[in-house]
Motif scaffolding. Structure first.
Motif, PDB file in Angstrom:
ATOM      1  N   MET A 111       0.825  -1.213   0.000  1.00 61.35           N
ATOM      2  CA  MET A 111       0.000   0.000   0.000  1.00 61.35           C
ATOM      3  C   MET A 111       0.856   1.259   0.000  1.00 61.35           C
ATOM      4  O   MET A 111       0.504   2.251  -0.650  1.00 61.35           O
ATOM      5  N   ARG A 112       2.000   1.224   0.700  1.00 65.48           N
ATOM      6  CA  ARG A 112       2.902   2.383   0.662  1.00 65.48           C
ATOM      7  C   ARG A 112       3.408   2.621  -0.754  1.00 65.48           C
ATOM      8  O   ARG A 112       3.506   3.766  -1.216  1.00 65.48           O
ATOM      9  N   PHE A 113       3.749   1.552  -1.434  1.00 63.10           N
ATOM     10  CA  PHE A 113       4.283   1.662  -2.790  1.00 63.10           C
ATOM     11  C   PHE A 113       3.230   2.271  -3.725  1.00 63.10           C
ATOM     12  O   PHE A 113       3.521   3.187  -4.506  1.00 63.10           O
ATOM     13  N   ILE A 114       1.998   1.762  -3.661  1.00 57.49           N
ATOM     14  CA  ILE A 114       0.914   2.274  -4.494  1.00 57.49           C
ATOM     15  C   ILE A 114       0.611   3.734  -4.152  1.00 57.49           C
ATOM     16  O   ILE A 114       0.404   4.579  -5.039  1.00 57.49           O
ATOM     17  N   HIS A 115       0.585   4.038  -2.858  1.00 58.07           N
ATOM     18  CA  HIS A 115       0.317   5.409  -2.414  1.00 58.07           C
ATOM     19  C   HIS A 115       1.334   6.375  -3.012  1.00 58.07           C
ATOM     20  O   HIS A 115       0.973   7.432  -3.542  1.00 58.07           O
ATOM     21  N   GLU A 116       2.610   5.999  -2.963  1.00 55.46           N
ATOM     22  CA  GLU A 116       3.664   6.869  -3.486  1.00 55.46           C
ATOM     23  C   GLU A 116       3.558   7.014  -5.004  1.00 55.46           C
ATOM     24  O   GLU A 116       3.716   8.110  -5.548  1.00 55.46           O
ATOM     25  N   LEU A 117       3.286   5.908  -5.698  1.00 56.88           N
ATOM     26  CA  LEU A 117       3.113   5.971  -7.150  1.00 56.88           C
ATOM     27  C   LEU A 117       1.966   6.912  -7.519  1.00 56.88           C
ATOM     28  O   LEU A 117       2.082   7.749  -8.420  1.00 56.88           O
ATOM     29  N   ALA A 118       0.846   6.761  -6.811  1.00 52.30           N
ATOM     30  CA  ALA A 118      -0.314   7.595  -7.095  1.00 52.30           C
ATOM     31  C   ALA A 118      -0.012   9.066  -6.843  1.00 52.30           C
ATOM     32  O   ALA A 118      -0.396   9.943  -7.641  1.00 52.30           O
ATOM     33  N   ARG A 119       0.666   9.348  -5.746  1.00 52.79           N
ATOM     34  CA  ARG A 119       1.021  10.743  -5.443  1.00 52.79           C
ATOM     35  C   ARG A 119       1.911  11.320  -6.532  1.00 52.79           C
ATOM     36  O   ARG A 119       1.722  12.463  -6.972  1.00 52.79           O
ATOM     37  N   GLU A 120       2.875  10.535  -6.993  1.00 51.54           N
ATOM     38  CA  GLU A 120       3.793  11.005  -8.038  1.00 51.54           C
ATOM     39  C   GLU A 120       3.049  11.240  -9.350  1.00 51.54           C
ATOM     40  O   GLU A 120       3.280  12.241 -10.039  1.00 51.54           O
ATOM     41  N   PHE A 121       2.169  10.322  -9.729  1.00 53.72           N
ATOM     42  CA  PHE A 121       1.405  10.501 -10.971  1.00 53.72           C
ATOM     43  C   PHE A 121       0.521  11.743 -10.890  1.00 53.72           C
ATOM     44  O   PHE A 121       0.455  12.540 -11.827  1.00 53.72           O
ATOM     45  N   ALA A 122      -0.184  11.899  -9.766  1.00 58.54           N
ATOM     46  CA  ALA A 122      -1.065  13.059  -9.607  1.00 58.54           C
ATOM     47  C   ALA A 122      -0.281  14.365  -9.617  1.00 58.54           C
ATOM     48  O   ALA A 122      -0.751  15.383 -10.139  1.00 58.54           O
ATOM     49  N   SER A 123       0.936  14.333  -9.072  1.00 61.86           N
ATOM     50  CA  SER A 123       1.783  15.529  -9.066  1.00 61.86           C
ATOM     51  C   SER A 123       2.231  15.905 -10.471  1.00 61.86           C
ATOM     52  O   SER A 123       2.623  17.054 -10.719  1.00 61.86           O
TER      53      SER A 123
END
Length: 334
Positions: A111-123
């Motif tokens: 979940m940490r990995f997905i959370h970080e990926l999502a944050r980076e994509f949204a940014s």
């Protein structure tokens, strides 16, 4: 609204799906003529009117597939939903979209990995699309919401857009309405049932221009979503995991079979902007030994055959450069 009313009269008729709907419109030329040909009873007409009234008072929009506001990627899908309902900001539907799916029973590391990926994509201007389930979906939505700005995430539901499911995600649901959109092709007020989830998975894949698969059992809804994405010609990126964990069986299988590209982080999609150029020059055995599972300094020293003082100095440099992070159990690679 008259056109949407007649389209909903057709779509809310038992036994009529998107294929039959298209045949009726092609045959009669207009939604009004097609709906009138079905001779709907008063009870059916009243039911559609009640649904539209509920939508109006809940701030819910209907978007037809002939509208410019309809998601561009979904418009390319055969038998797409002719009408979708949207709660939130309809502008979210026009952003480039990345789907992220996985098991409800994800590990904390997953979940940490997905959370970080999502944050980076949204940014970077993408909108993160998922299904608002617990576990991986929640991590994806939360990651999108962690990025600055608005229009960061879309939730596709297996019930009406006004029905919060699961109830534990009411907070998340309200945040998505404020900073993204809730989407469904089902009638407003519909309670989710098991048979609806496979269709929801189709639309997650359809809206997204690429799909990232997190932890997932081989026979799971997330694997079905990946299958739909592949069928639509999308590239699927799978996050590998430990072979003894059944939650890694799905992504590992897709990678092994050559149906998915391996996803190891945001650098697989964008040139890294986070890490200092100094990191690229370091011949760093320590960094090579780190991943998502925390590793203690003493263990790292043994792995790279260096004394612990040297390893600590290297970790400090890497942490300052934004390449690693210290956790309770040791260090992890970012």
């Amino acid at each position: 609204m008259d056109d949407i009313f007649h389209k909903l009269l057709i779509l809310r008729t038992y036994g009529i799906g998107s294929k039959r709907y298209k045949e009726l419109l092609d045959g009669f030329g207009t939604a009004k003529a097609a709906s009138e040909s079905l001779n709907h009873p008063k009870e059916h007409i009243d039911s559609v009117l009640r649904e539209m009234d509920r939508a109006l008072h809940s701030g819910i929009f209907y978007i037809c597939d002939d509208s410019d506001e309809y998601p561009a990627n979904l418009k390319l899908i055969e038998n797409r939903p002719p009408v979708i309902s949207v709660r939130g900001n309809i502008k979210a539907l026009q952003k480039p979209a990345v789907g992220m799916v996985g098991t409800r029973h994800a590990t904390a590391a997953g979940m940490r990995f997905i959370h970080e990926l999502a944050r980076e994509f949204a940014s970077r201007g993408y909108i993160v699309v998922s299904g608002m389930a617990m576990g991986t979906d929640t991590a994806a939505h939360d990651g999108g919401l962690a990025a600055p700005g608005n229009l960061n995430t879309i939730a596709v539901l297996a019930g009406g857009v006004d029905y919060v499911w699961p109830p534990e995600n009411e907070r998340l649901y309200n945040q998505i309405i404020e900073r993204g959109a809730i989407v469904s092709d089902l009638p407003v007020g519909t309670t989710p049932v098991a048979s609806n989830f496979i269709m929801r998975n189709r639309w997650i894949a359809g809206i997204s221009e690429k799909l990232i698969l997190g932890e997932a059992d081989e026979k799971s809804g997330s694997m079905a979503t990946a299958g739909f994405a592949l069928g639509y010609g999308r590239i699927v990126h799978a996050i590998p995991g430990h072979p003894s964990d059944s939650r890694s069986a799905g992504p590992n299988r897709l990678i092994k079979d050559g149906r998915a590209e391996m996803c190891l982080g945001i650098d697989d999609f964008f040139e890294s902007q986070k890490k200092d150029k100094k990191v690229q020059k370091i011949e760093n055995e320590v960094l090579d030994k780190l991943g998502m599972t925390p590793v203690a300094e003493s263990v790292l020293a043994e792995l790279v055959k260096k004394n612990i003082a040297d390893v600590r100095r290297e970790l400090v440099m890497l942490e300052l450069c934004g390449a690693v992070k210290k956790t309770d159990g040791g260090y992890v690679k970012i």
